[in-house]
Design a protein around this motif. Structure first.
Motif, PDB file in Angstrom:
ATOM      1  N   LYS A   1     134.307  20.819  98.726  1.00 24.21           N
ATOM      2  CA  LYS A   1     133.184  21.457  98.031  1.00 24.21           C
ATOM      3  C   LYS A   1     131.900  21.410  98.860  1.00 24.21           C
ATOM      4  CE  LYS A   1     134.978  19.646  93.639  1.00 24.21           C
ATOM      5  NZ  LYS A   1     134.701  18.683  92.535  1.00 24.21           N
ATOM      6  N   THR A   2     131.966  20.778 100.016  1.00 21.64           N
ATOM      7  CA  THR A   2     130.766  20.467 100.796  1.00 21.64           C
ATOM      8  C   THR A   2     130.887  21.074 102.190  1.00 21.64           C
ATOM      9  OG1 THR A   2     130.696  18.366  99.594  1.00 21.64           O
ATOM     10  CG2 THR A   2     129.258  18.569 101.500  1.00 21.64           C
ATOM     11  N   GLU A   3     129.785  21.504 102.761  1.00 19.34           N
ATOM     12  CA  GLU A   3     129.807  22.181 104.056  1.00 19.34           C
ATOM     13  C   GLU A   3     129.842  21.192 105.218  1.00 19.34           C
ATOM     14  OE1 GLU A   3     127.176  25.391 106.678  1.00 19.34           O
ATOM     15  OE2 GLU A   3     126.508  24.789 104.663  1.00 19.34           O
ATOM     16  N   LEU A   4     130.724  21.454 106.180  1.00 18.79           N
ATOM     17  CA  LEU A   4     130.699  20.736 107.450  1.00 18.79           C
ATOM     18  C   LEU A   4     129.587  21.355 108.296  1.00 18.79           C
ATOM     19  CD1 LEU A   4     131.823  18.832 109.652  1.00 18.79           C
ATOM     20  CD2 LEU A   4     133.427  20.668 110.266  1.00 18.79           C
ATOM     21  N   LEU A   5     128.536  20.582 108.538  1.00 21.91           N
ATOM     22  CA  LEU A   5     127.397  21.096 109.295  1.00 21.91           C
ATOM     23  C   LEU A   5     127.594  20.980 110.792  1.00 21.91           C
ATOM     24  CD1 LEU A   5     124.504  19.560 107.146  1.00 21.91           C
ATOM     25  CD2 LEU A   5     125.366  21.919 107.104  1.00 21.91           C
ATOM     26  N   SER A   6     128.349  19.964 111.218  1.00 17.44           N
ATOM     27  CA  SER A   6     128.571  19.767 112.651  1.00 17.44           C
ATOM     28  C   SER A   6     129.713  18.802 112.859  1.00 17.44           C
ATOM     29  CB  SER A   6     127.301  19.205 113.308  1.00 17.44           C
ATOM     30  OG  SER A   6     127.548  18.858 114.660  1.00 17.44           O
ATOM     31  N   ASP A   7     130.446  19.015 113.960  1.00 20.28           N
ATOM     32  CA  ASP A   7     131.470  18.054 114.356  1.00 20.28           C
ATOM     33  C   ASP A   7     131.013  17.300 115.607  1.00 20.28           C
ATOM     34  OD1 ASP A   7     131.677  19.970 116.294  1.00 20.28           O
ATOM     35  OD2 ASP A   7     133.810  20.380 115.985  1.00 20.28           O
ATOM     36  N   ASP A   8     129.701  17.138 115.708  1.00 24.43           N
ATOM     37  CA  ASP A   8     129.110  16.407 116.825  1.00 24.43           C
ATOM     38  C   ASP A   8     128.272  15.261 116.259  1.00 24.43           C
ATOM     39  OD1 ASP A   8     128.305  15.666 119.340  1.00 24.43           O
ATOM     40  OD2 ASP A   8     127.530  17.623 119.917  1.00 24.43           O
ATOM     41  N   LEU A   9     127.430  14.656 117.074  1.00 26.77           N
ATOM     42  CA  LEU A   9     126.579  13.565 116.623  1.00 26.77           C
ATOM     43  C   LEU A   9     125.405  14.098 115.810  1.00 26.77           C
ATOM     44  CD1 LEU A   9     126.535  11.402 119.884  1.00 26.77           C
ATOM     45  CD2 LEU A   9     128.001  11.124 117.869  1.00 26.77           C
ATOM     46  N   LEU A  10     124.841  13.238 114.989  1.00 32.28           N
ATOM     47  CA  LEU A  10     123.675  13.603 114.192  1.00 32.28           C
ATOM     48  C   LEU A  10     122.494  13.867 115.124  1.00 32.28           C
ATOM     49  CD1 LEU A  10     122.840  13.696 111.142  1.00 32.28           C
ATOM     50  CD2 LEU A  10     121.979  11.367 111.456  1.00 32.28           C
ATOM     51  N   ASN A  11     121.702  14.912 114.802  1.00 36.96           N
ATOM     52  CA  ASN A  11     120.513  15.188 115.596  1.00 36.96           C
ATOM     53  C   ASN A  11     119.418  15.764 114.717  1.00 36.96           C
ATOM     54  OD1 ASN A  11     120.450  18.298 115.872  1.00 36.96           O
ATOM     55  ND2 ASN A  11     122.558  17.778 116.445  1.00 36.96           N
ATOM     56  N   ARG A  12     118.191  15.682 115.224  1.00 32.22           N
ATOM     57  CA  ARG A  12     117.018  16.084 114.442  1.00 32.22           C
ATOM     58  C   ARG A  12     117.039  17.573 114.117  1.00 32.22           C
ATOM     59  NH1 ARG A  12     111.470  14.974 117.375  1.00 32.22           N
ATOM     60  NH2 ARG A  12     112.509  16.382 118.842  1.00 32.22           N
ATOM     61  N   GLU A  13     117.404  18.410 115.084  1.00 25.87           N
ATOM     62  CA  GLU A  13     117.384  19.853 114.862  1.00 25.87           C
ATOM     63  C   GLU A  13     118.303  20.244 113.715  1.00 25.87           C
ATOM     64  OE1 GLU A  13     115.721  18.788 118.574  1.00 25.87           O
ATOM     65  OE2 GLU A  13     117.755  18.363 117.832  1.00 25.87           O
ATOM     66  N   LEU A  14     119.486  19.664 113.691  1.00 22.77           N
ATOM     67  CA  LEU A  14     120.436  19.967 112.625  1.00 22.77           C
ATOM     68  C   LEU A  14     119.858  19.598 111.271  1.00 22.77           C
ATOM     69  CD1 LEU A  14     124.215  19.211 112.550  1.00 22.77           C
ATOM     70  CD2 LEU A  14     122.770  18.354 110.719  1.00 22.77           C
ATOM     71  N   VAL A  15     119.244  18.423 111.188  1.00 23.73           N
ATOM     72  CA  VAL A  15     118.683  17.963 109.918  1.00 23.73           C
ATOM     73  C   VAL A  15     117.575  18.890 109.448  1.00 23.73           C
ATOM     74  CG1 VAL A  15     117.333  16.106 108.854  1.00 23.73           C
ATOM     75  CG2 VAL A  15     119.322  15.551 110.275  1.00 23.73           C
ATOM     76  N   VAL A  16     116.676  19.250 110.354  1.00 21.93           N
ATOM     77  CA  VAL A  16     115.569  20.131 109.993  1.00 21.93           C
ATOM     78  C   VAL A  16     116.082  21.517 109.612  1.00 21.93           C
ATOM     79  CG1 VAL A  16     113.508  21.287 110.862  1.00 21.93           C
ATOM     80  CG2 VAL A  16     113.893  18.866 111.380  1.00 21.93           C
ATOM     81  N   ASP A  17     116.976  22.074 110.415  1.00 21.82           N
ATOM     82  CA  ASP A  17     117.489  23.422 110.160  1.00 21.82           C
ATOM     83  C   ASP A  17     118.259  23.510 108.846  1.00 21.82           C
ATOM     84  OD1 ASP A  17     116.370  24.201 112.537  1.00 21.82           O
ATOM     85  OD2 ASP A  17     118.260  24.273 113.657  1.00 21.82           O
ATOM     86  N   SER A  18     118.884  22.413 108.436  1.00 23.72           N
ATOM     87  CA  SER A  18     119.660  22.428 107.194  1.00 23.72           C
ATOM     88  C   SER A  18     118.783  22.373 105.950  1.00 23.72           C
ATOM     89  CB  SER A  18     120.626  21.237 107.169  1.00 23.72           C
ATOM     90  OG  SER A  18     119.916  20.014 106.992  1.00 23.72           O
ATOM     91  N   GLY A  19     117.499  22.088 106.127  1.00 23.57           N
ATOM     92  CA  GLY A  19     116.608  21.952 104.977  1.00 23.57           C
ATOM     93  C   GLY A  19     116.813  20.651 104.218  1.00 23.57           C
ATOM     94  N   ALA A  20     117.356  19.647 104.878  1.00 20.61           N
ATOM     95  CA  ALA A  20     117.642  18.372 104.222  1.00 20.61           C
ATOM     96  C   ALA A  20     116.369  17.703 103.737  1.00 20.61           C
ATOM     97  CB  ALA A  20     118.365  17.440 105.195  1.00 20.61           C
ATOM     98  N   ASP A  21     116.465  17.036 102.594  1.00 11.43           N
ATOM     99  CA  ASP A  21     115.356  16.193 102.147  1.00 11.43           C
ATOM    100  C   ASP A  21     115.719  14.712 102.213  1.00 11.43           C
ATOM    101  OD1 ASP A  21     117.107  16.045  99.998  1.00 11.43           O
ATOM    102  OD2 ASP A  21     115.701  16.876  98.527  1.00 11.43           O
ATOM    103  N   MET A  22     116.960  14.404 102.644  1.00  9.48           N
ATOM    104  CA  MET A  22     117.328  13.020 102.908  1.00  9.48           C
ATOM    105  C   MET A  22     118.546  13.000 103.821  1.00  9.48           C
ATOM    106  SD  MET A  22     117.817   9.710 100.424  1.00  9.48           S
ATOM    107  CE  MET A  22     119.545   9.434 100.101  1.00  9.48           C
ATOM    108  N   VAL A  23     118.623  11.963 104.666  1.00 10.59           N
ATOM    109  CA  VAL A  23     119.773  11.735 105.537  1.00 10.59           C
ATOM    110  C   VAL A  23     120.329  10.351 105.235  1.00 10.59           C
ATOM    111  CG1 VAL A  23     120.591  11.538 107.916  1.00 10.59           C
ATOM    112  CG2 VAL A  23     118.787  13.192 107.349  1.00 10.59           C
ATOM    113  N   VAL A  24     121.651  10.259 105.092  1.00  7.59           N
ATOM    114  CA  VAL A  24     122.324   8.979 104.882  1.00  7.59           C
ATOM    115  C   VAL A  24     123.178   8.702 106.113  1.00  7.59           C
ATOM    116  CG1 VAL A  24     123.902   7.636 103.442  1.00  7.59           C
ATOM    117  CG2 VAL A  24     122.380   9.328 102.381  1.00  7.59           C
TER     118      VAL A  24
END
Length: 327
Positions: free
Chosen positions: A93-116
């Motif tokens: 039910k959830t989107e795979l945003l990346s199969d790489d390491l976490l990075n700032r650009e991905l978080v910002v581009d996704s519109g996230a309001d929290m990262v776990v």
């Protein structure tokens, strides 16, 4: 004291820190809750678009019934497929945003309001994505308590499974589902207690070495990661429990000297568990090690070995394995 959002304290639901999170003192029409993030008190508004890193982060959200709050997940390819997870239906039910390491650009581009994520397991000063940086961007962050052992400025040291309970309690507070969190933690503790009650009692518990990876020097589990608790509570003894560290490299000579009776294989990465076992059996230096000589290998799934609800699954399986060993 830095918080993830600047808000008047009169609007906060303040938590008095305890081992598993805190006790709630609610205020009327509360807009935030203040919850520990490692050793730092941080005020959170209820997140709606969470990015999770690796299985442990996602699984904690899913276990609390918060799938609809997950904007998407980041899953490096070394991780076991999510289709094999007990939470496979939630991942679907959830989107795979990346199969790489976490990075700032991905978080910002996704519109996230929290990262776990965990410290140095997702969050990384070297890669430019830290809770402090996200605070400046107005994006909240939550760190696995088990990883706070060496978080700069705000360390928090707890037994790994206590860290799991703390995370579930703290996330329950942040997302305003404290009753569900209490239910989940209560069930976890009951299952852990059942394994402990059935653990083989011996003056000399069977010694265990966890093999993560590495050829010249093996990477293994020291005292500050979940496998240490899994081994201990099930009735074994981690041969590196005396090392005050998380994941650590050791020399093969240390493994030989400590003569583990069981080798626990952490199953992830390009090498299969069987390939790792075959490699260990091929090393002449390990021929005198009882675990190799007696072919005593136990495979622990990666997501049973990092902080998350599946730690309890791994504990139950390893407890059963120890109970079945001939005495």
């Amino acid at each position: 004291m830095r918080s993830s959002r600047a808000v008047p304290l009169t609007l906060a639901v303040v938590f008095a820190a305890t081992a598993c999170g805190a006790q709630v003192e609610p205020t009327a029409a509360a807009e935030t809750v203040t919850v520990p993030r490692c050793g730092q008190q941080v005020a959170y508004r209820t997140p709606e678009r969470v990015v999770t890193y690796e299985g442990g982060s996602s699984d904690k959200m899913f276990a609390l019934g918060l799938t609809d709050k997950v904007r998407g997940y980041v899953m490096p390819p070394a991780n076991p497929p999510v289709t094999e997870s007990p939470y496979a239906a939630e991942y679907a039910k959830t989107e795979l945003l990346s199969d790489d390491l976490l990075n700032r650009e991905l978080v910002v581009d996704s519109g996230a309001d929290m990262v776990v994520a965990g410290w140095r397991s997702g969050f990384s000063a070297e890669r430019g994505i830290t809770p402090e940086l996200l605070d400046r961007l107005g994006i909240a962050s939550f760190m696995h308590t088990e990883t706070c052992y060496n978080y700069p400025g705000f360390p928090e040291k707890v037994a790994p499974l206590e860290g799991l309970y703390a995370d579930m309690t703290r996330l329950g507070a942040i997302f305003r589902v404290p009753e569900k969190a209490a239910e989940v933690v209560g069930s976890m503790k009951q299952r852990v207690a059942a394994v402990a009650a059935q653990a083989p009692k011996s003056a000399t518990p069977p010694s265990v070495f966890l093999y993560d990876s590495g050829t010249d020097r093996p990477n293994s589990a020291a005292s500050q990661v979940p496998p240490n608790d899994i081994i201990r509570i099930a009735g074994g003894r981690n041969i590196l429990a005396d090392q005050n560290a998380r994941w650590t490299d050791v020399g093969w000579e240390t493994v030989v000297q400590r003569q583990p009776q069981i080798i626990m294989i952490l199953d992830y990465g390009e090498q299969s568990a069987q390939q790792k076992i075959d490699f260990l059996k091929s090393l002449p230096i390990l021929r005198s090690v009882p675990a190799v000589r007696d072919n005593r290998f136990f495979v622990l799934d990666y997501n049973e070995g990092i902080s998350g609800p599946r730690n309890i699954d791994g504990l139950e399986r390893f407890g059963a394995y120890l109970r079945e060993l001939p005495r």
